[in-house]
Design a protein around this motif. Structure first.
Motif, PDB file in Angstrom:
ATOM      1  N   LEU A  74     -50.695  36.645 -13.105  1.00  0.00           N
ATOM      2  CA  LEU A  74     -50.598  35.295 -13.808  1.00  0.00           C
ATOM      3  C   LEU A  74     -50.370  35.452 -15.088  1.00  0.00           C
ATOM      4  N   GLY A  75     -50.839  36.385 -15.865  1.00  0.00           N
ATOM      5  CA  GLY A  75     -50.971  36.544 -17.132  1.00  0.00           C
ATOM      6  C   GLY A  75     -49.402  37.241 -17.620  1.00  0.00           C
ATOM      7  N   ARG A  76     -48.866  37.833 -16.536  1.00  0.00           N
ATOM      8  CA  ARG A  76     -47.633  38.483 -16.981  1.00  0.00           C
ATOM      9  C   ARG A  76     -46.461  37.452 -16.944  1.00  0.00           C
ATOM     10  N   LEU A  77     -46.849  36.316 -16.146  1.00  0.00           N
ATOM     11  CA  LEU A  77     -45.985  35.156 -16.051  1.00  0.00           C
ATOM     12  C   LEU A  77     -46.199  33.878 -17.286  1.00  0.00           C
ATOM     13  N   GLY A  78     -47.272  34.350 -18.015  1.00  0.00           N
ATOM     14  CA  GLY A  78     -47.564  33.309 -19.017  1.00  0.00           C
ATOM     15  C   GLY A  78     -48.590  32.323 -18.877  1.00  0.00           C
ATOM     16  N   ASN A 132     -45.016  30.771  -4.386  1.00  0.00           N
ATOM     17  CA  ASN A 132     -45.526  31.671  -5.679  1.00  0.00           C
ATOM     18  C   ASN A 132     -45.543  32.932  -5.108  1.00  0.00           C
ATOM     19  N   PRO A 133     -44.119  33.580  -5.378  1.00  0.00           N
ATOM     20  CA  PRO A 133     -44.134  34.999  -4.637  1.00  0.00           C
ATOM     21  C   PRO A 133     -44.791  36.034  -5.470  1.00  0.00           C
ATOM     22  N   ASP A 168     -48.968  26.387 -11.264  1.00  0.00           N
ATOM     23  CA  ASP A 168     -48.136  25.013 -11.092  1.00  0.00           C
ATOM     24  C   ASP A 168     -47.216  25.036 -12.468  1.00  0.00           C
ATOM     25  N   GLY A 169     -47.179  26.255 -13.221  1.00  0.00           N
ATOM     26  CA  GLY A 169     -46.484  26.528 -14.695  1.00  0.00           C
ATOM     27  C   GLY A 169     -47.293  26.267 -15.653  1.00  0.00           C
ATOM     28  N   ARG A 170     -48.369  25.733 -15.415  1.00  0.00           N
ATOM     29  CA  ARG A 170     -49.329  25.682 -16.488  1.00  0.00           C
ATOM     30  C   ARG A 170     -50.569  26.132 -16.335  1.00  0.00           C
TER      31      ARG A 170
END
Ligand SMILES: CC(C)(COP(=O)(O)OP(=O)(O)OC[C@H]1O[C@@H](n2cnc3c(N)ncnc32)[C@H](O)[C@@H]1OP(=O)(O)O)[C@@H](O)C(=O)NCCC(=O)NCCS
Length: 139
Positions: free
Chosen positions: A98-102, A44-45, A66-68
């Motif tokens: 996290l938001g920037r990663l969707g 989780n960089p 976890d991608g979700r």
């Protein structure tokens, strides 16, 4: 607030584990070994954070996804620096990243008897899920 928020790195481990060990409300397990935390940081960089003042860690949080869904673990601020907005700033920065990663929703695990911890999350608008409980198995 008088602190700097920066990425957690493996070099922070010794100081951080000492901090987590002495803070009530943080439950450590074998997953928090040096290798375990380093593996988490690699997976989780750029998500887990420390708050430092004059080079000393005064707050920390593990953040991953976890991608979700996103997950926060071991949010802690040293007792003498509580109430300055450091916990809130750590959480807010994690949520932004996290938001920037969707990732749109984030969960945190809090011991059911940790009234202070729950008070913090609820004051930030987080909802306690009364319809869920955590169950765990072994691999
Ligand atoms: C929970 C914890 C991280 C909060 O850190 P903190 O830096 O003192 O919190 P902040 O100063 O950022 O507080 C942010 C907001 O939460 C509120 N808050 C903090 N603790 C609270 C509590 N126990 N009950 C209700 N509200 C609380 C603050 O009043 C503040 O509100 P505001 O935004 O309206 O001003 C810290 O108390 C701690 O390390 N506790 C022990 C470990 C723990 O229980 N972690 C959480 C479980 S994972």
């Amino acid at each position: 607030m008088g602190c700097v928020i920066q990425n957690m790195t493996p070099e922070h481990y010794d100081e951080m584990i000492e901090l987590w060990n002495r803070i009530e409300g943080v439950g450590l397990s074998d997953a928090d070994s040096r290798d375990g935390v380093i593996a988490y940081l690699i997976r989780n960089p750029g998500l887990s954070l420390v708050a430092t003042d004059k080079g000393m860690i005064i707050g920390a949080v593990l953040c991953g996804h976890d991608g979700r869904r996103g997950y926060l673990h071991h949010l802690a601020v040293v007792p003498e620096r509580r109430g300055e907005g450091i916990g809130k700033a750590l959480v807010s920065e994690c949520l932004s990243r996290l938001g920037r990663l969707g990732i749109r929703k984030c969960n945190a695990f809090v011991f059911a008897d940790n009234d202070d911890g729950l008070g913090f999350w609820k004051s930030a608008g987080w909802a306690q899920r009364a319809d869920l409980t955590v169950i765990q198995g072994l691999t």
